[in-house]
Design an enzyme around this catalytic site. Structure first.
Site, PDB file in Angstrom:
ATOM      1  N   TYR A  61      95.918  33.746  23.116  1.00  0.00           N
ATOM      2  CA  TYR A  61      96.070  32.473  23.759  1.00  0.00           C
ATOM      3  C   TYR A  61      94.337  32.242  24.186  1.00  0.00           C
ATOM      4  CZ  TYR A  61      95.630  30.553  29.200  1.00  0.00           C
ATOM      5  OH  TYR A  61      95.696  29.977  29.769  1.00  0.00           O
ATOM      6  N   THR A 101      86.299  38.862  19.958  1.00  0.00           N
ATOM      7  CA  THR A 101      85.454  38.475  20.104  1.00  0.00           C
ATOM      8  C   THR A 101      84.424  38.494  20.867  1.00  0.00           C
ATOM      9  OG1 THR A 101      84.747  36.217  21.846  1.00  0.00           O
ATOM     10  CG2 THR A 101      86.804  37.364  22.403  1.00  0.00           C
ATOM     11  N   ASP A 102      83.320  38.208  21.022  1.00  0.00           N
ATOM     12  CA  ASP A 102      81.926  38.601  21.404  1.00  0.00           C
ATOM     13  C   ASP A 102      81.864  38.229  22.961  1.00  0.00           C
ATOM     14  OD1 ASP A 102      81.903  35.360  20.857  1.00  0.00           O
ATOM     15  OD2 ASP A 102      80.245  35.863  22.571  1.00  0.00           O
ATOM     16  N   TYR A 125      89.549  35.474  29.761  1.00  0.00           N
ATOM     17  CA  TYR A 125      89.949  35.531  28.304  1.00  0.00           C
ATOM     18  C   TYR A 125      88.938  36.461  28.040  1.00  0.00           C
ATOM     19  CZ  TYR A 125      89.482  34.412  23.765  1.00  0.00           C
ATOM     20  OH  TYR A 125      89.634  34.373  21.806  1.00  0.00           O
ATOM     21  N   LYS A 129      91.232  40.058  25.717  1.00  0.00           N
ATOM     22  CA  LYS A 129      90.513  40.184  24.265  1.00  0.00           C
ATOM     23  C   LYS A 129      90.618  42.141  24.497  1.00  0.00           C
ATOM     24  CE  LYS A 129      90.959  38.376  21.119  1.00  0.00           C
ATOM     25  NZ  LYS A 129      92.250  38.106  20.416  1.00  0.00           N
ATOM     26  N   TRP A 150      82.504  31.658  18.147  1.00  0.00           N
ATOM     27  CA  TRP A 150      82.623  30.042  17.882  1.00  0.00           C
ATOM     28  C   TRP A 150      82.337  29.298  16.504  1.00  0.00           C
ATOM     29  CZ3 TRP A 150      76.328  28.974  19.141  1.00  0.00           C
ATOM     30  CH2 TRP A 150      76.110  29.598  20.527  1.00  0.00           C
TER      31      TRP A 150
HETATM   32  N1  NAP Z   1      88.103  29.886  17.683  1.00  0.00           N
HETATM   33  C1  NAP Z   1      86.934  30.621  18.711  1.00  0.00           C
HETATM   34  O1  NAP Z   1      85.556  30.204  18.432  1.00  0.00           O
HETATM   35  C2  NAP Z   1      86.858  32.476  18.682  1.00  0.00           C
HETATM   36  C3  NAP Z   1      85.967  33.305  18.785  1.00  0.00           C
HETATM   37  C4  NAP Z   1      86.092  34.032  18.965  1.00  0.00           C
HETATM   38  C5  NAP Z   1      87.348  35.283  18.500  1.00  0.00           C
HETATM   39  N2  NAP Z   1      88.564  34.352  18.250  1.00  0.00           N
HETATM   40  C6  NAP Z   1      89.233  34.771  17.837  1.00  0.00           C
HETATM   41  O2  NAP Z   1      90.449  34.540  16.637  1.00  0.00           O
HETATM   42  C7  NAP Z   1      91.776  34.558  16.661  1.00  0.00           C
HETATM   43  C8  NAP Z   1      92.229  32.901  16.008  1.00  0.00           C
HETATM   44  O3  NAP Z   1      91.367  32.044  16.963  1.00  0.00           O
HETATM   45  P1  NAP Z   1      91.420  30.330  15.903  1.00  0.00           P
HETATM   46  O4  NAP Z   1      90.810  29.815  16.523  1.00  0.00           O
HETATM   47  O5  NAP Z   1      92.018  30.088  14.980  1.00  0.00           O
HETATM   48  O6  NAP Z   1      92.810  30.536  17.736  1.00  0.00           O
HETATM   49  P2  NAP Z   1      93.842  29.025  17.827  1.00  0.00           P
HETATM   50  O7  NAP Z   1      92.835  27.998  16.429  1.00  0.00           O
HETATM   51  O8  NAP Z   1      93.978  28.494  19.554  1.00  0.00           O
HETATM   52  O9  NAP Z   1      95.075  29.417  17.532  1.00  0.00           O
HETATM   53  C9  NAP Z   1      96.049  30.685  18.089  1.00  0.00           C
HETATM   54  C10 NAP Z   1      97.116  30.364  17.634  1.00  0.00           C
HETATM   55  O10 NAP Z   1      98.086  31.594  18.512  1.00  0.00           O
HETATM   56  C11 NAP Z   1      99.532  30.855  18.529  1.00  0.00           C
HETATM   57  N3  NAP Z   1     100.207  31.372  19.635  1.00  0.00           N
HETATM   58  C12 NAP Z   1      99.570  31.409  21.125  1.00  0.00           C
HETATM   59  N4  NAP Z   1     100.191  31.982  22.077  1.00  0.00           N
HETATM   60  C13 NAP Z   1     101.122  32.382  21.362  1.00  0.00           C
HETATM   61  C14 NAP Z   1     102.715  33.636  21.500  1.00  0.00           C
HETATM   62  N5  NAP Z   1     102.911  33.425  22.469  1.00  0.00           N
HETATM   63  N6  NAP Z   1     103.088  33.710  20.644  1.00  0.00           N
HETATM   64  C15 NAP Z   1     102.926  33.630  19.522  1.00  0.00           C
HETATM   65  N7  NAP Z   1     101.965  32.743  19.021  1.00  0.00           N
HETATM   66  C16 NAP Z   1     100.794  32.163  19.907  1.00  0.00           C
HETATM   67  C17 NAP Z   1      98.979  29.680  18.866  1.00  0.00           C
HETATM   68  O11 NAP Z   1     100.193  28.564  18.713  1.00  0.00           O
HETATM   69  P3  NAP Z   1     100.513  27.460  20.401  1.00  0.00           P
HETATM   70  O12 NAP Z   1      99.403  26.233  19.257  1.00  0.00           O
HETATM   71  O13 NAP Z   1     102.187  26.930  19.937  1.00  0.00           O
HETATM   72  O14 NAP Z   1     100.101  28.370  21.215  1.00  0.00           O
HETATM   73  C18 NAP Z   1      98.581  29.159  17.478  1.00  0.00           C
HETATM   74  O15 NAP Z   1      99.018  28.646  16.923  1.00  0.00           O
HETATM   75  C19 NAP Z   1      92.001  34.771  18.145  1.00  0.00           C
HETATM   76  O16 NAP Z   1      92.531  36.300  18.379  1.00  0.00           O
HETATM   77  C20 NAP Z   1      90.861  34.187  18.909  1.00  0.00           C
HETATM   78  O17 NAP Z   1      90.950  34.912  20.578  1.00  0.00           O
HETATM   79  C21 NAP Z   1      88.380  32.866  17.986  1.00  0.00           C
END
Ligand code: NAP
Length: 286
Positions: A61, A101-102, A125, A129, A150
């Site tokens: 999420y 995440t940070d 959030y 995490k 990011w």
């Molecule tokens: N984006 C950032 O800047 C950032 C920074 C630091 C860490 N992270 C971490 O990096 C990882 C990848 O991030 P990202 O940017 O690739 O995320 P993202 O693009 O938001 O993708 C997350 C995926 O998880 C799926 N998902 C969410 N809830 C779910 C559920 N209950 N059951 C099954 N699937 C579910 C989403 O599907 P739906 O679209 O259907 O909800 C989506 O396909 C995550 O763990 C995030 O916390 C991200």
């Protein structure tokens, strides 16, 4: 080696699968339509049918502001959902990668965060995490816990694509200048993930592209890279209130991954330029 990747339709999961394909590693991507992370029986049944050697858990999420309005949903997905993946991984003896995440840190001070610095998340959030981190750390031994920041990737919405659009539409954008961190290209992060899973060098690692900057500085870098004549006006976070409090200090030390002899991540500017070329190649410019 057979790899299961959750969050296959998200930014990072999509790139991890692409990198595994490039390396001819047998893999399968799953997303919400395969199982919901919060359904422990469904997660376990799927994992026990596929029997992966590694689970790269990218699903989460990630709606940081929305999470302030629905903390229970966020905790259920990122905390309990991760626990479901951990239990399923343990049931088939798979290694696991958890992406964090940070935001698990306070965001105070100016010192780069080290892997064993104390937790102190300041938003819903970040707390969720951290719950996911605890699920992994409390039950598993063979895990890679990777904190990044990011993220921008080809598949999905992100800051770079928003800036490219605004740069075309507007003559001026106001961007916060007091949050400092490292933008990270999901393709670069995916390469490190794929390198890590073929080793036994388990533990917590910070993995981000090299170089710290503010969002405003990153915006200027994006505008310049595409010759967009849009002025970036730096503003303090106080002038751009959001439901979730953001850390001012997101600097992460990446010394540990380098000491472990993983290939260092490229500089942010290099990552951005490659990303922009890929966007153009795929016709996804704006
Ligand atoms: N984006 C950032 O800047 C950032 C920074 C630091 C860490 N992270 C971490 O990096 C990882 C990848 O991030 P990202 O940017 O690739 O995320 P993202 O693009 O938001 O993708 C997350 C995926 O998880 C799926 N998902 C969410 N809830 C779910 C559920 N209950 N059951 C099954 N699937 C579910 C989403 O599907 P739906 O679209 O259907 O909800 C989506 O396909 C995550 O763990 C995030 O916390 C991200």
């Amino acid at each position: 080696m057979k790899v299961l990747v959750t969050g296959a339709e998200g930014q990072l999961g999509w790139d991890v699968l692409r990198e595994l394909d490039r390396r001819s590693v047998p893999c399968r991507g799953v997303d919400r339509e395969d199982f919901d992370l919060t359904d422990g029986d469904a997660v376990k049944a799927y994992v026990q049918e596929y029997v992966p050697d590694v689970i790269v858990h990218c699903a989460a999420y990630t709606a940081v502001d929305q999470a302030e309005r629905e903390p229970e949903v966020c905790a259920r997905v990122n905390g309990d959902g991760t626990m479901n993946v951990v239990r399923a991984a343990l049931s088939v003896g798979a290694k696991m990668v958890y992406i964090s995440t940070d935001y698990v840190f306070s965001g105070e001070g100016e010192k780069p965060w080290e892997e064993d610095d104390p937790y102190d998340p300041k938003n819903v959030y970040g707390l969720s995490k951290l719950q996911g981190e605890m699920a992994v750390r409390s039950l598993m031994k063979r895990y890679f816990l990777i904190r990044t920041s990011w993220v921008f990737g080809l598949h999905g919405k992100n800051f770079v694509r928003t800036m490219l659009r605004l740069g075309r539409e507007k003559t001026e954008v106001r961007v916060v200048d007091d949050q400092i961190g490292s933008p990270t290209y999901s393709a670069d992060l995916s390469r490190v993930i794929c390198d890590m899973i073929s080793t036994e060098k388990y533990g917590i690692y910070h993995v981000c592209n090299e170089g710290w900057m503010s969002w405003a500085q990153f915006s200027r870098m994006i505008m310049m890279a595409r010759n967009l004549a849009c002025r970036v006006v730096p503003v303090p976070s106080a002038e751009y209130p959001t439901p979730a409090r953001r850390p001012l200090n997101s600097r992460m030390s990446t010394r540990k991954m380098k000491d472990a002899r993983f290939a260092p991540m490229p500089a942010v500017e290099d990552a951005l330029n490659r990303y922009l070329l890929e966007l153009e190649k795929e016709g996804k410019n704006f």
